[in-house]
Design a protein around this motif. Sequence first.
Motif, PDB file in Angstrom:
ATOM      1  N   SER A  73      -3.748  12.958   6.760  1.00 55.76           N
ATOM      2  CA  SER A  73      -3.577  11.838   6.291  1.00 55.76           C
ATOM      3  C   SER A  73      -2.151  11.876   5.670  1.00 55.76           C
ATOM      4  N   SER A  74      -1.728  10.537   5.171  1.00 56.23           N
ATOM      5  CA  SER A  74      -0.279  10.497   4.617  1.00 56.23           C
ATOM      6  C   SER A  74      -0.101   9.382   3.425  1.00 56.23           C
ATOM      7  N   TYR A  75       0.615   9.838   2.601  1.00 54.51           N
ATOM      8  CA  TYR A  75       0.848   8.956   1.422  1.00 54.51           C
ATOM      9  C   TYR A  75       2.234   8.613   0.993  1.00 54.51           C
ATOM     10  N   ALA A  76       2.651   7.254   0.901  1.00 49.68           N
ATOM     11  CA  ALA A  76       4.311   7.179   0.998  1.00 49.68           C
ATOM     12  C   ALA A  76       4.352   6.099  -0.395  1.00 49.68           C
ATOM     13  N   LEU A  77       5.583   6.219  -1.116  1.00 44.32           N
ATOM     14  CA  LEU A  77       6.039   5.508  -1.934  1.00 44.32           C
ATOM     15  C   LEU A  77       7.423   5.112  -1.403  1.00 44.32           C
ATOM     16  N   VAL A  78       7.616   3.878  -1.699  1.00 46.02           N
ATOM     17  CA  VAL A  78       9.002   3.562  -1.236  1.00 46.02           C
ATOM     18  C   VAL A  78       9.596   2.510  -2.525  1.00 46.02           C
TER      19      VAL A  78
END
Length: 358
Positions: A73-78
């Motif tokens: 799984s992946s989690y991203a904050l931009v």
Amino acid sequence: ADADVYGYSRAGLKPYQYRGDGYNQAYNKVQIHTLRADWSLASNMKLIYLGGYFKQLRENSLDSDGEPRTLLSSYALVSQDYSTHEIRLVGDSDKLSWTAGAFYLDQSIYNHNDGFLLSGTGTNPFGPGTNGAVQITTFKQDLKSYAGYANLRYKATSNITIVGGIRFTRDKKIIDGTTQQFLHSFPDTNTVTFGGQTFGVVQLSIDPHKFDDIDRLESQFLTGPLTPQAHFGLSTTPLAKYKESYVSGELQVEFTPNDWTLIYAGVKRGVKGGGFNNGLVDLSDFNSVPVKKEVNTAGEIGYKLSFPDIRARFNGALFYYDYKNYQALSTVNVPKGPTIGLMNNLDAVIYGTEAEFT
């Protein structure tokens, strides 16, 4: 009987669908502010200012393995913000209309990614006392872009018009960041049973308004490094600082033998700036996949016919695009193996014809 060892089954799914048990959440907040001011300098000339400010915070989680339970799984904050400023001087006369101006862009982007390698009791191969591994990558990119341009439209005769334009752009980009893999002990949030065995599942939720699961993971459940920290940026590679200037423009001739017919021929040169493979490749191989500027020289010949009596229009054209250093997502070989990244493919040519009736 139709499931694999991970419990995955295509039963009841369409070809473009997959099963996933992750949260697959998304949050996006955007602010946009614009300002325009006009000043009349003369009866046929005016000065225009255009300003803008953009701010975005985006956070998302994705079950990215395509299996019915969360393995990867992946989690991203931009977070990004940028401002633009543009000044235009516009004028016209009987035969000539023109625009000249200057443009400035100041952009800053921060990216924080958590990618789970394997998580869940009974699944991860990293030994007792851990519940999987996570790769944490952060980087910040700053861009400053300056441009000056001029466009004109000149009526050479009663039925021939010449259109021309030129733009000079200067880009300055800097990137810096780190990437590292860690073992973690975040407890199972769910379980799944298949083949007579029960396995743990780690599913993390996101909430930008409070201390969420990603914050808890990084502050409370990292048990130790799995790989050394890899730095990329000005201290490790010259590619982390990108400076380049380029010119784009157009020249077109238009012929109007009557009020309902336009025949034209023109050539244009467009440029897409180069930069960095920020996050699409293993950043320890940052030097391996440079991104050069893309240049497209395009030619087009066409016509536009209007039929006001029947409220119809018919358009047709022949076009030819010649790309140098065409940028595309591709699988490329870096020292650690094949990786998907943004790269410069071989030169490309696209040509064809099109017609439209409305």
